[in-house]
Design a protein around this motif. Structure first.
Motif: not given
Lengths: 136, 136, 136, 136
Positions: A32, A35, A39, A112, A115, D3-4, D6-7, D10
Motif C-alpha cells: 500500500d 503505491q 502516486a 496527496h 494521505i 488509498n488508490v 484517494d490518490m 487528489t
C-alpha cells in the motif's frame, strides 16, 4: 488485498513462530505504501511548485522502492533468514519515517502528501511491530 | 555500464563530499549483482536438484531485489538523506553477505553459484567501502 | 557487466536456438538503460527548470521500470515462454523509443538527457534485434 | 488498498477522459497480483515437488515483476503517454494470462496456485477493461 492472508495460510512449509497477523499487516502496508509513494511522487511532479517539492519527490521514489522490495521479501517464507529480513525491515522503517516526515510537512497544502504520510506512518509502525516480534 | 560515471558527472546539483569513485563502483556492483542473482536463481531452478537448492534460490531472489533497489537509490542525488542511504546500503550489504555465503557453498558443484558468489562479494565490499566513506 | 555472458554460459538447461549474443546484449542494455533513466529522472529533478521537465521525468521513471523488469525476465531461461518474452520486449522497446525521443529533445541543453537518450536508443535497438531473432 | 482511489482523486493535474474506476481497479489488481505471484513462486519452491513446478515458479516471477511495474506506471498520471501505457498493459495482460493458465493447471493440487490463478484472472481482466476504455 485479501490474498495476503490466504497465501500465508496455504504456504506448504513451516511458517515457524512468526506472528502471522503482524506479518500479513506488514506485507499489506508495504504494498500500500509503495503505491501511495509512487502516486505522491507523481502528484508532486504535477504541482506548479514541483521544483520546490523535489526533496519530497525523491524521498517518495526511494520509499516506494524500498517498500516494494520489503513487501516482496516478506511474501517469501522459504529458507527465511532473520538477519536479512531484519535488515530489509529496518531499511523500510527508516524510509517510511523519512518519507512520512517529509510528506507531513506538506500535508496542509497537498492532500496527496497527507494521505501518503498516513500510508508511511502505518507502514513504519507495521515494520516496527514485526521487528519487535522477531526473535534474534 | 560506463554510463554510471557519466551520469554522475553531468548531475546538475551539488554532489557534496561523497566519494564519487566509491559511489560509481557501488552503483555498478549493485546492478551487476542484481543481474547475477536473478540469473543464478533461475539456473538453480533448472538444476535436477532444484528442490535442494531452494534456500539458495530464495536468497538469490531477495538479494536481486535489494541490490536493484539500492542501485536505484544510489543513482539519485537530489535531496540525499544519509540516514536512508545508510539503511539501504546496510540492507544490501547484509543480503550480499548472506547470498555470497549461500552461493559459495555450491560453488564447487555449480559454476553459476561460483560466479554469483563473486558478484555478491564485490557488491558487499562496495557497500562497505561506500558506507565507510559516508559521514554520519 | 561481464557476468551476463558468463551466467548464460553456465546455465544448466537448454538455451534452445535463441541468439545468445543478441540476448546478452539486450540484458546488458536493459540494465544500463534502467540505471541511466533513474539517474536522468533525478538529474532533471535537480534542474532549476524541473517543472518544465516533468514529462521527461515521468517518462524516465517508466522507462527505468520497464527496462529493469525486462532485463530480469531475459535473465531467466527456465520454461521460456516466447509470448511473454515478446510482450516484455515490445513494451520495453516502446518505452525506450518514447524516452529516447523525449530526452533527445533536451539533449542540447542537458548533457544527462543526451547520455540517457543514447542508452535508450541502444536498448530500443537491442530489443528490436532480439525480437527479430525470436521465432514466432 | 483504499488509498488508490484517494490518490487519484487528489491528483492536482488533469486526469483527462480516462475511466477512473477502471484505472483504480487495474492498479489494485496489479499490486494484488504481484503479491500473490511472489508468494506463489515461494510456495511452489517449498513443495516437495518443487523441481516439477519450475515452469510455474518462473512464470510467477515474471508475472510478479510485470504486474509490479504496470501498477507503478498506472499510478503515474503526469504526461501520460498512451502508447507506453498500452504497451505496459498488453505485456501485463499477457503475463497474467500465461501465469493464470499455468497456475490453473496446479489448482487442484496446490491451493496457493488456485488463489494465485484467481488473482491473475482478475488482473488480466482489469488490464483488458482498461485497454478497451483507452482511446487510440
Amino acid at each position: 488485498m485479501t490474498n495476503v492472508q490466504d497465501m500465508l495460510e496455504t504456504y506448504p512449509g513451516d511458517l515457524g513462530t512468526i506472528d502471522r497477523d503482524a506479518l500479513a499487516e506488514c506485507i499489506q502496508a508495504c504494498f500500500d505504501c509503495s503505491q501511495a509513494c509512487s502516486a505522491c511522487a507523481d502528484a508532486c511532479l504535477a504541482e506548479d511548485m514541483a521544483a520546490e517539492l523535489r526533496v519530497c519527490i525523491r524521498t517518495n521514489l526511494d520509499c516506494a522502492d524500498l517498500c516494494a522490495v520489503t513487501g516482496r521479501i516478506l511474501s517469501r517464507q522459504t529458507g527465511n533468514n532473520l538477519v536479512m529480513i531484519r535488515a530489509a525491515l529496518e531499511a523500510c522503517r527508516t524510509a517510511c519515517r523519512a518519507c512520512g516526515d517529509e510528506c507531513a510537512q506538506h500535508a496542509d497544502m497537498h492532500e496527496h502528501c497527507r494521505i501518503c504520510a498516513q500510508a508511511c506512518r502505518r507502514c513504519e509502525q507495521a515494520c516496527q511491530t514485526l521487528l519487535s516480534s522477531l526473535g534474534r
